[in-house]
Scaffold this active site. Structure first.
Site, PDB file in Angstrom:
ATOM      1  N   LYS A  13      13.530 -39.716 -36.112  1.00 21.89           N
ATOM      2  CA  LYS A  13      13.133 -38.320 -36.317  1.00 21.89           C
ATOM      3  C   LYS A  13      12.013 -37.925 -35.350  1.00 21.89           C
ATOM      4  O   LYS A  13      12.069 -36.880 -34.721  1.00 21.89           O
ATOM      5  CB  LYS A  13      12.702 -38.132 -37.779  1.00 21.89           C
ATOM      6  CG  LYS A  13      12.313 -36.729 -38.143  1.00 21.89           C
ATOM      7  CD  LYS A  13      12.467 -36.492 -39.633  1.00 21.89           C
ATOM      8  CE  LYS A  13      11.359 -37.098 -40.457  1.00 21.89           C
ATOM      9  NZ  LYS A  13      10.033 -36.463 -40.239  1.00 21.89           N
ATOM     10  N   SER A  14      11.004 -38.771 -35.239  1.00 21.17           N
ATOM     11  CA  SER A  14       9.873 -38.464 -34.346  1.00 21.17           C
ATOM     12  C   SER A  14      10.353 -38.308 -32.912  1.00 21.17           C
ATOM     13  O   SER A  14       9.956 -37.371 -32.199  1.00 21.17           O
ATOM     14  CB  SER A  14       8.847 -39.595 -34.385  1.00 21.17           C
ATOM     15  OG  SER A  14       8.224 -39.643 -35.629  1.00 21.17           O
ATOM     16  N   ARG A  25      10.668 -34.779 -30.342  1.00 19.44           N
ATOM     17  CA  ARG A  25      10.014 -34.832 -29.027  1.00 19.44           C
ATOM     18  C   ARG A  25      11.023 -34.697 -27.898  1.00 19.44           C
ATOM     19  O   ARG A  25      10.756 -34.056 -26.882  1.00 19.44           O
ATOM     20  CB  ARG A  25       9.227 -36.140 -28.890  1.00 19.44           C
ATOM     21  CG  ARG A  25       7.942 -36.142 -29.732  1.00 19.44           C
ATOM     22  CD  ARG A  25       7.430 -37.552 -29.917  1.00 19.44           C
ATOM     23  NE  ARG A  25       6.122 -37.618 -30.563  1.00 19.44           N
ATOM     24  CZ  ARG A  25       5.908 -37.527 -31.878  1.00 19.44           C
ATOM     25  NH1 ARG A  25       6.923 -37.350 -32.709  1.00 19.44           N
ATOM     26  NH2 ARG A  25       4.696 -37.618 -32.371  1.00 19.44           N
ATOM     27  N   ARG A  38       1.400 -27.413 -46.536  1.00 20.31           N
ATOM     28  CA  ARG A  38       0.777 -28.492 -45.768  1.00 20.31           C
ATOM     29  C   ARG A  38      -0.269 -27.962 -44.777  1.00 20.31           C
ATOM     30  O   ARG A  38      -0.130 -26.867 -44.260  1.00 20.31           O
ATOM     31  CB  ARG A  38       1.871 -29.316 -45.058  1.00 20.31           C
ATOM     32  CG  ARG A  38       2.801 -29.966 -46.079  1.00 20.31           C
ATOM     33  CD  ARG A  38       3.857 -30.805 -45.438  1.00 20.31           C
ATOM     34  NE  ARG A  38       3.292 -31.938 -44.729  1.00 20.31           N
ATOM     35  CZ  ARG A  38       4.007 -32.755 -43.961  1.00 20.31           C
ATOM     36  NH1 ARG A  38       5.299 -32.561 -43.823  1.00 20.31           N
ATOM     37  NH2 ARG A  38       3.426 -33.764 -43.355  1.00 20.31           N
ATOM     38  N   SER A  44      -3.768 -39.118 -36.397  1.00 19.37           N
ATOM     39  CA  SER A  44      -2.538 -38.367 -36.669  1.00 19.37           C
ATOM     40  C   SER A  44      -1.795 -38.152 -35.358  1.00 19.37           C
ATOM     41  O   SER A  44      -2.317 -37.527 -34.435  1.00 19.37           O
ATOM     42  CB  SER A  44      -2.873 -37.009 -37.311  1.00 19.37           C
ATOM     43  OG  SER A  44      -1.771 -36.134 -37.156  1.00 19.37           O
ATOM     44  N   ASP A  70       4.795 -43.579 -43.141  1.00 16.33           N
ATOM     45  CA  ASP A  70       5.942 -43.040 -43.871  1.00 16.33           C
ATOM     46  C   ASP A  70       6.636 -44.084 -44.746  1.00 16.33           C
ATOM     47  O   ASP A  70       7.605 -43.762 -45.441  1.00 16.33           O
ATOM     48  CB  ASP A  70       6.961 -42.453 -42.882  1.00 16.33           C
ATOM     49  CG  ASP A  70       6.395 -41.234 -42.161  1.00 16.33           C
ATOM     50  OD1 ASP A  70       5.535 -40.549 -42.745  1.00 16.33           O
ATOM     51  OD2 ASP A  70       6.808 -40.984 -41.017  1.00 16.33           O
ATOM     52  N   LYS A  90       1.585 -35.212 -47.255  1.00 16.23           N
ATOM     53  CA  LYS A  90       2.909 -35.359 -46.635  1.00 16.23           C
ATOM     54  C   LYS A  90       3.865 -34.342 -47.270  1.00 16.23           C
ATOM     55  O   LYS A  90       3.439 -33.358 -47.831  1.00 16.23           O
ATOM     56  CB  LYS A  90       3.402 -36.801 -46.795  1.00 16.23           C
ATOM     57  CG  LYS A  90       2.572 -37.805 -45.978  1.00 16.23           C
ATOM     58  CD  LYS A  90       2.735 -37.549 -44.497  1.00 16.23           C
ATOM     59  CE  LYS A  90       1.845 -38.457 -43.660  1.00 16.23           C
ATOM     60  NZ  LYS A  90       1.804 -38.067 -42.265  1.00 16.23           N
ATOM     61  N   ARG A  96       2.532 -37.740 -51.875  1.00 10.80           N
ATOM     62  CA  ARG A  96       3.344 -38.954 -52.012  1.00 10.80           C
ATOM     63  C   ARG A  96       2.688 -40.021 -52.866  1.00 10.80           C
ATOM     64  O   ARG A  96       3.391 -40.802 -53.521  1.00 10.80           O
ATOM     65  CB  ARG A  96       3.625 -39.552 -50.634  1.00 10.80           C
ATOM     66  CG  ARG A  96       4.865 -38.993 -50.034  1.00 10.80           C
ATOM     67  CD  ARG A  96       5.329 -39.749 -48.822  1.00 10.80           C
ATOM     68  NE  ARG A  96       6.435 -38.979 -48.265  1.00 10.80           N
ATOM     69  CZ  ARG A  96       6.780 -38.964 -46.998  1.00 10.80           C
ATOM     70  NH1 ARG A  96       6.129 -39.700 -46.130  1.00 10.80           N
ATOM     71  NH2 ARG A  96       7.798 -38.248 -46.600  1.00 10.80           N
ATOM     72  N   ARG A 155      11.749 -38.975 -48.463  1.00 16.29           N
ATOM     73  CA  ARG A 155      11.449 -40.414 -48.595  1.00 16.29           C
ATOM     74  C   ARG A 155      11.243 -40.816 -50.054  1.00 16.29           C
ATOM     75  O   ARG A 155      11.531 -41.939 -50.448  1.00 16.29           O
ATOM     76  CB  ARG A 155      10.256 -40.792 -47.729  1.00 16.29           C
ATOM     77  CG  ARG A 155      10.513 -40.501 -46.255  1.00 16.29           C
ATOM     78  CD  ARG A 155       9.700 -41.316 -45.299  1.00 16.29           C
ATOM     79  NE  ARG A 155       9.721 -40.687 -43.988  1.00 16.29           N
ATOM     80  CZ  ARG A 155      10.715 -40.802 -43.097  1.00 16.29           C
ATOM     81  NH1 ARG A 155      11.768 -41.549 -43.369  1.00 16.29           N
ATOM     82  NH2 ARG A 155      10.661 -40.180 -41.936  1.00 16.29           N
TER      83      ARG A 155
HETATM   84  C1  S3P Z   1       4.930 -38.135 -37.174  1.00 17.97           C
HETATM   85  C2  S3P Z   1       3.670 -38.572 -37.475  1.00 17.97           C
HETATM   86  C3  S3P Z   1       3.228 -38.910 -38.847  1.00 17.97           C
HETATM   87  C4  S3P Z   1       4.419 -39.098 -39.787  1.00 17.97           C
HETATM   88  C5  S3P Z   1       5.477 -38.057 -39.609  1.00 17.97           C
HETATM   89  C6  S3P Z   1       5.983 -38.045 -38.181  1.00 17.97           C
HETATM   90  C7  S3P Z   1       5.230 -37.774 -35.783  1.00 17.97           C
HETATM   91  O1  S3P Z   1       2.394 -37.881 -39.332  1.00 17.97           O
HETATM   92  O2  S3P Z   1       3.982 -39.105 -41.124  1.00 17.97           O
HETATM   93  O3  S3P Z   1       6.560 -38.281 -40.472  1.00 17.97           O
HETATM   94  O4  S3P Z   1       6.423 -37.673 -35.433  1.00 17.97           O
HETATM   95  O5  S3P Z   1       4.285 -37.614 -34.988  1.00 17.97           O
HETATM   96  P1  S3P Z   1       0.833 -37.838 -38.928  1.00 17.97           P
HETATM   97  O6  S3P Z   1       0.765 -38.037 -37.489  1.00 17.97           O
HETATM   98  O7  S3P Z   1       0.313 -36.503 -39.314  1.00 17.97           O
HETATM   99  O8  S3P Z   1       0.205 -38.924 -39.719  1.00 17.97           O
END
Ligand code: S3P
Length: 441
Positions: A21-22, A26, A122, A167, A320, A347, A351, A395
């Site tokens: 997903k991340s 990107r 959030r 973060s 996560d 989150k 969570r 999740r």
């Molecule tokens: C993510 C960073 C994390 C993670 C999120 C995806 C990302 O959050 O919890 O699911 O893709 O950069 P934080 O960077 O705010 O901790």
């Protein structure tokens, strides 16, 4: 949708999990910033990523799927997005909302962002603060929450931003804004968070330097106003999705599974470390690099697991994975102690509370603190036999379905459609491996 997971036998099979997903968010955003056409393969076709895709299209980026199943993105170059005519709705996607805000910061028009019930609760202040310092204007709802109006600037001021909390989303938002600032923009992180943005930016030709500072923090510096090259972006399998299969296979007697092409970025593998310390039998290959990201097959067999103490410093590398680690802890023998969990409160749901309440409902002993959790396992399956509301948190939904597979009595999860945000096909994949998850009532 209400799903029910019942006690399962051994899991077996050789599978893949959907794209990370991340990386998927990107890949689309960075491809949009290049000059030329980028082919993105392995993209996660989950709702979160599709929300980012739609937002980019609304910002004038051409994105089409080819007959090869790949996504083809027509880059508009750094600073080349167009003013959207409507509101950008990022759905459930925190990463989409925060990273996109970083990109919009460098554009001299106003965009309006919103999201679903969960995303609108959030905090966005964590990205608003540094981006304001760079020259972007914001108008937000109380508590710096969405809906949000962002008015950017063509040339932002480069800054050095010291993050109060590790973060990756905030770091990435500032680095993406930094692409639009002349000179060097730096983020100083209190602890290393996932470095996907840095790796992908380097892959497409940006200058990004990571330095270890004397006080243990690290500084990441991007040089602004580059011309980014359109290069293929393969997306590896999501270790955060693999985590559910890994925990289930570790705990179900007789199981042996293999997951191919899982992303193994060392800043994402805190759960692997925990499971190994608990006594899990996990093997991985040497790994290859895909667009700067390591990936390999992962094999997991059943094994007996014991409780561990999880150090707070490990949190960013498995932020996560606490819901599914807590499920593993519920079946391991002894008290598993987890600390440094404050970020879990903000989150997709709170969570920490969702894990503690759900485990208690399933008959597991838990103690929750402000930012800590202790889960006491007996080494045997817990009672189960409860209904958990997913609360817009994919999740939480998947973790409690896995707990249902491991419990004496079935567990039902309501609002389970949220699973599609990150793991479309989760139920089918689990059932293919031998689980028993079906639509309830
Ligand atoms: C993510 C960073 C994390 C993670 C999120 C995806 C990302 O959050 O919890 O699911 O893709 O950069 P934080 O960077 O705010 O901790």
């Amino acid at each position: 949708m209400r799903l029910r997971a019942s006690a399962a036998g051994a899991l077996a099979g050789d599978v893949r999990v959907p794209g990370d997903k991340s990386l998927s968010h990107r890949a689309l955003m960075l491809a949009a910033m290049t000059v030329g056409e980028t082919k993105v393969t392995g993209l996660l076709e989950g709702e979160d990523v599709l929300a980012t895709l739609t937002a980019l299209r609304d910002l004038g980026v051409g994105i089409e799927t080819g007959s090869d199943g790949a996504y083809h993105v027509q880059g508009v170059g750094v600073g080349g997005l167009a003013e959207p005519t409507g509101v950008l709705d990022l759905g459930n996607a925190g990463t989409g909302a925060r990273l996109l805000t970083g990109l919009l910061a460098g554009h001299a028009f106003t965009s309006f962002l919103t999201g679903d019930d969960s995303l609108r609760q959030r905090p966005m202040g964590r990205v608003i603060k540094p981006l304001r310092e760079m020259g972007t204007s914001f108008l937000a709802r109380s508590g710096d929450r969405l809906p949000l109006a962002v008015t950017g600037k063509t040339s932002l001021s480069p800054i050095v931003y010291e993050q109060p909390v590790a973060s990756a989303q905030v770091k990435s938002a500032v680095l993406l804004a930094g692409l639009h600032a002349p000179g060097k923009t730096s983020v100083i992180e209190p602890a290393p968070s996932r470095d996907h943005t840095e790796r992908m930016l380097r892959h497409i030709g940006a200058e990004v330097v990571t330095e270890a500072l004397d006080d243990g923090r690290s500084a990441i510096t991007v040089t602004g106003q580059p011309e980014l090259a359109a290069r293929d972006l393969p997306v590896t399998g999501d270790p955060s999705s693999a985590a559910f299969l890994m925990v289930a296979a570790s705990l179900l007697e007789g199981s042996s599974i293999r997951i191919d092409h899982v992303g193994l970025n060392p800043l994402r593998t805190g759960l692997f470390t925990c499971l190994n310390e608990m006594g899990a039998a996990i093997r991985t290959g040497n790994g290859e690099l895909a667009a700067g990201e390591p990936a390999s097959w992962v094999e997991i067999e059943h094994s007996r697991m014991d409780a561990i103490d999880v150090p707070a410093e490990r949190a960013p590398s498995m932020i996560d994975e606490y819901p599914i680690l807590a499920v593993a802890a519920a079946l391991a023998k002894g008290k598993t102690r987890m600390n440094g969990l404050a970020e879990l409160r903000v989150k997709e749901s709170d969570r920490l509370a969702a894990i503690a309440d759900g485990l208690s409902a399933a008959g597991v002993k838990v103690e929750m603190g402000e930012d800590s959790l202790i889960v006491e396992g007996t080494g045997d399956p817990p009672r189960g036999g409860c209904t958990i509301d997913a609360g817009h948190d994919h999740r939480i939904a998947m973790s409690f379905l896995i707990l249902g597979c491991l419990s004496q009595h079935p567990i039902e999860v309501t609002g389970a459609e949220t699973i599609n945000t990150s793991f479309p096909g989760f139920v089918e994949l689990m059932n293919k491996l031998g689980a028993k998850i079906d639509v309830a009532g």
